[in-house]
Design an enzyme around this catalytic site. Structure first.
Site, PDB file in Angstrom:
ATOM      1  CG  HIS A   1      -1.721  -1.024   1.607  1.00 59.17           C
ATOM      2  ND1 HIS A   1      -1.285  -2.162   2.221  1.00 59.17           N
ATOM      3  CD2 HIS A   1      -3.060  -1.180   1.453  1.00 59.17           C
ATOM      4  CE1 HIS A   1      -2.316  -2.984   2.432  1.00 59.17           C
ATOM      5  NE2 HIS A   1      -3.404  -2.414   1.969  1.00 59.17           N
TER       6      HIS A   1
ATOM      7  CG  ASP B   1       1.846  -1.008   3.322  1.00 60.68           C
ATOM      8  OD1 ASP B   1       1.086  -0.663   4.237  1.00 60.68           O
ATOM      9  OD2 ASP B   1       1.537  -1.830   2.428  1.00 60.68           O
TER      10      ASP B   1
HETATM   11  C1  XLS Z   1      -7.202  -6.743   4.714  1.00 60.14           C
HETATM   12  C2  XLS Z   1      -6.832  -6.998   3.330  1.00 60.14           C
HETATM   13  C3  XLS Z   1      -5.745  -6.098   2.826  1.00 60.14           C
HETATM   14  C4  XLS Z   1      -5.690  -6.134   1.324  1.00 60.14           C
HETATM   15  C5  XLS Z   1      -4.950  -5.012   0.708  1.00 60.14           C
HETATM   16  O1  XLS Z   1      -7.866  -7.521   5.367  1.00 60.14           O
HETATM   17  O2  XLS Z   1      -6.508  -8.334   3.171  1.00 60.14           O
HETATM   18  O3  XLS Z   1      -4.530  -6.444   3.399  1.00 60.14           O
HETATM   19  O4  XLS Z   1      -5.159  -7.326   0.856  1.00 60.14           O
HETATM   20  O5  XLS Z   1      -5.528  -3.793   1.021  1.00 60.14           O
END
Ligand code: XLS
Ligand code: NI
Ligand code: NI
Length: 437
Positions: free
Chosen positions: A100, A103
Site C-alpha cells: 500500500h 506501507d
Molecule cells: C485486509 C486486506 C488487505 C488487502 C490489501 O484484510 O486483506 O490487506 O489485501 O488492502
C-alpha cells in the site's frame, strides 16, 4: 549493512532436509505440468505485514524486534526499511511483492508532501527492483487507516474523503505504473457500514462504482495496462462490507459495467469470514471468468476474525492449487502472502520460517494437485456423476432443444426419474487422500 547477516539465500534441500532455513518442496526450477514452480506459484511478500507488522493487538502494543527500525517514521527510515525488505525477499527467493502507498512511506503534513515522501521511497524501490529482478505483483492505496476515512473512502458520507481517496489512488496508479506493477487491488477497507439507520446504501454503492470507473479511466489515460483486482471481505472493520464475497463482488462489477476491467483477488481468511471456503470462492470466481489473484493465508476457525496466519495445511494448498490449475493458472496474478507472524513470534528469523513454511506448503500442494490431475481419476469420477447429461435428454437440454412443455411430455411418457448412483463423498475423500499421503 545487512539486516539478516546470519541468513544466506534460502535453498531447496529436498524432503529429507531438517534445516529450518531451507525448502523441502519448493524448488523454483522444478517443472510441474511443463511449467516451473516459480511460474506456477508466483509468490509475493506483503510489505504491510512483513515490514510494518508490529504485533500490536487490542490488548497491548507491538512486540516485534526489528533492529533496523528507527525511532521515528521518517523518509530516511522508510528508505532503510525498503532496502531491508529487498534483502529479505531476495534471500527468500520470492519473485514478487505487494504494498500500500502508506506501507512504504510516511504521510507528510499535506497531500503534496505525502506524495513527495512516496516518490522518494519509490525511487529506491525501483533501484532495488532493478538490482534484484523482484517485481511488483500489485500496488494498492491505504484508504482506511487515517481518521479522515472514518466513514469509509469512496463510500464515505463526506465528499472530501472521496476526493482525497481519488487523489491517493491516482498517485498509486502512477507509482504502480512507474514500478512496472502487474496490477492494482481494491480492497474495501471501510467501504461498508455499521448502522442502517444512518446509511444511504444505494448512494454509497453508486459512489463506489463511480470511484472504480474513475480509476479505470485514469489507468487508460496514463497507459497503465495492469490488471485491476477487487478483494472480497465480508466484515471487519465494518459490520457489513459491500465487497462481501466473490458472488457479491461479481454482481457489483457486472451491474456497474466494470466486468471487463476488474477481476477478483481472493483471500483465504476472508472466504472463511464470509462463511465460505477459499476453494468455493476461487471456483465461483473462476467459473465466472473472474479469477485474478490470491491473497494466501489461513484463518483459525476457533477465532472469529481475520487472523492472517501463514498457510501450512497441505489440504488447503492442494485445494487452492487444484482450482487454480482448473482455470488455467495465473496470468497477471500470484500468491501474495497476506499473512503475518504471530505476536509471540517476534524475532526477525520468524519471518523466514513463516514464508518458507507457506511456500513449501504450496509447493507440496502443487505437486499433489498435479498428480491428481495427471491420472484423471478424480475428474473421471466427477464426470461419471454427471453422465446423464452426456446422453439422451441431458444432451438435448444442454443444447437448447427443450422447453417446459417438451420436458413435461418426456416425463409423462417416462413416468419417473431414473435412480441416481450414490454421491460417494467418502470415496471421493479417500481418493484425494491417496495423493496426499
Ligand atoms: C485486509 C486486506 C488487505 C488487502 C490489501 O484484510 O486483506 O490487506 O489485501 O488492502
Ligand atoms: Ni488481502
Ligand atoms: Ni485479510
Amino acid at each position: 549493512m545487512a539486516a539478516f547477516p546470519e541468513i544466506d539465500k534460502i535453498k531447496f534441500e529436498g524432503p529429507d532436509s531438517t534445516n529450518p532455513l531451507a525448502f523441502r518442496h519448493y524448488d523454483e526450477n522444478e517443472l510441474v505440468e511443463g511449467k516451473s514452480m516459480k511460474d506456477h506459484l508466483r509468490f509475493g511478500v506483503a510489505y504491510w505485514h512483513t515490514m510494518r507488522g508490529t504485533g500490536a493487538d487490542p490488548f497491548g502494543p507491538g512486540t516485534m524486534l526489528r533492529p533496523w527500525e528507527g525511532a521515528e517514521d521518517t523518509v530516511d527510515n522508510a528508505v532503510a526499511r525498503a532496502k531491508v525488505a529487498f534483502e529479505f525477499i531476495e534471500k527468500l527467493g520470492a519473485p514478487f511483492y505487494c504494498f500500500h502507498d502508506r506501507d512504504v512511506a510516511p504521510e507528510g503534513k499535506n497531500l503534496a508532501e505525502t506524495n513527495k515522501n512516496l516518490d522518494a521511497v519509490v525511487k529506491v524501490l525501483k533501484e532495488q527492483q532493478q538490482r534484484t529482478g523482484i517485481k511488483l505483483l500489485w500496488g494498492t492505496a491505504n484508504l482506511f487507516s487515517n481518521p479522515r476515512y472514518v466513514h469509509g473512502a469512496a463510500t464515505s458520507c463526506n465528499a472530501d474523503a472521496f476526493a482525497h481517496a481519488a487523489a491517493q489512488v491516482k498517485k498509486m496508479l502512477e507509482v504502480t505504473k512507474e514500478l512496472g506493477g502487474g496490477g492494482y487491488t481494491f480492497w474495501g477497507g471501510r467501504e461498508g457500514y455499521q448502522c442502517i439507520w444512518n446509511t444511504d446504501m444505494k448512494r454509497e454503492v453508486d459512489h463506489l462504482a463511480a470511484f472504480m470507473h474513475m480509476a479505470v479511466d485514469y489507468a487508460r489515460e496514463i497507459g497503465f495496462t495492469g490488471q485491476f483486482y477487487f478483494e472480497p471481505k465480508p466484515k471487519e472493520p465494518t459490520k457489513h462490507q459491500y465487497d462481501f464475497d466473490s458472488a457479491a463482488c461479481i454482481n457489483f462489477l457486472r451491474a456497474y459495467g466494470l466486468a471487463n476491467h476488474v477481476k477478483m483477488n481472493i483471500e483465504t481468511n476472508h472466504a472463511t469470514l464470509a462463511g465460505h471456503s477459499v476453494e468455493h470462492e476461487l471456483d465461483y470466481a473462476g467459473s465466472q471468468g473472474f479469477l485474478g489473484s490470491i491473497d494466501a493465508n489461513a484463518g483459525d476457525l476457533l477465532l472469529g476474525w481475520d487472523t492472517d496466519q501463514f498457510p501450512t495445511d497441505v489440504y488447503l494448498t492442494t485445494k487452492v492449487v487444484l482450482v487454480l490449475l482448473k482455470y488455467g493458472g495465473f496470468t497477471t496474478g500470484g500468491l501474495n502472502f497476506d499473512a503475518k507472524v504471530r505476536r509471540e513470534s517476534f524475532e526477525p528469523v520468524d519471518l523466514f520460517h513463516a514464508h518458507i513454511g507457506g511456500m513449501d506448503a504450496f509447493a507440496k500442494g502443487l505437486k499433489i494437485a498435479a498428480a491428481i490431475r495427471a491420472d484423471g481419476v478424480l475428474d473421471g469420477m466427477v464426470r461419471d456423476r454427471y453422465s446423464s447429461w452426456d446422453i439422451g435428454i441431458g444432451t438435448e437440454i444442454e443444447s437448447g432443444e427443450h422447453n417446459f412443455a417438451s420436458l413435461e411430455k418426456y416425463m409423462l411418457e417416462k413416468g419417473d426419474v431414473t435412480p441416481n448412483t450414490s454421491g460417494r463423498q467418502e470415496l471421493f475423500e479417500n481418493v484425494v487422500n491417496r495423493y496426499v499421503f
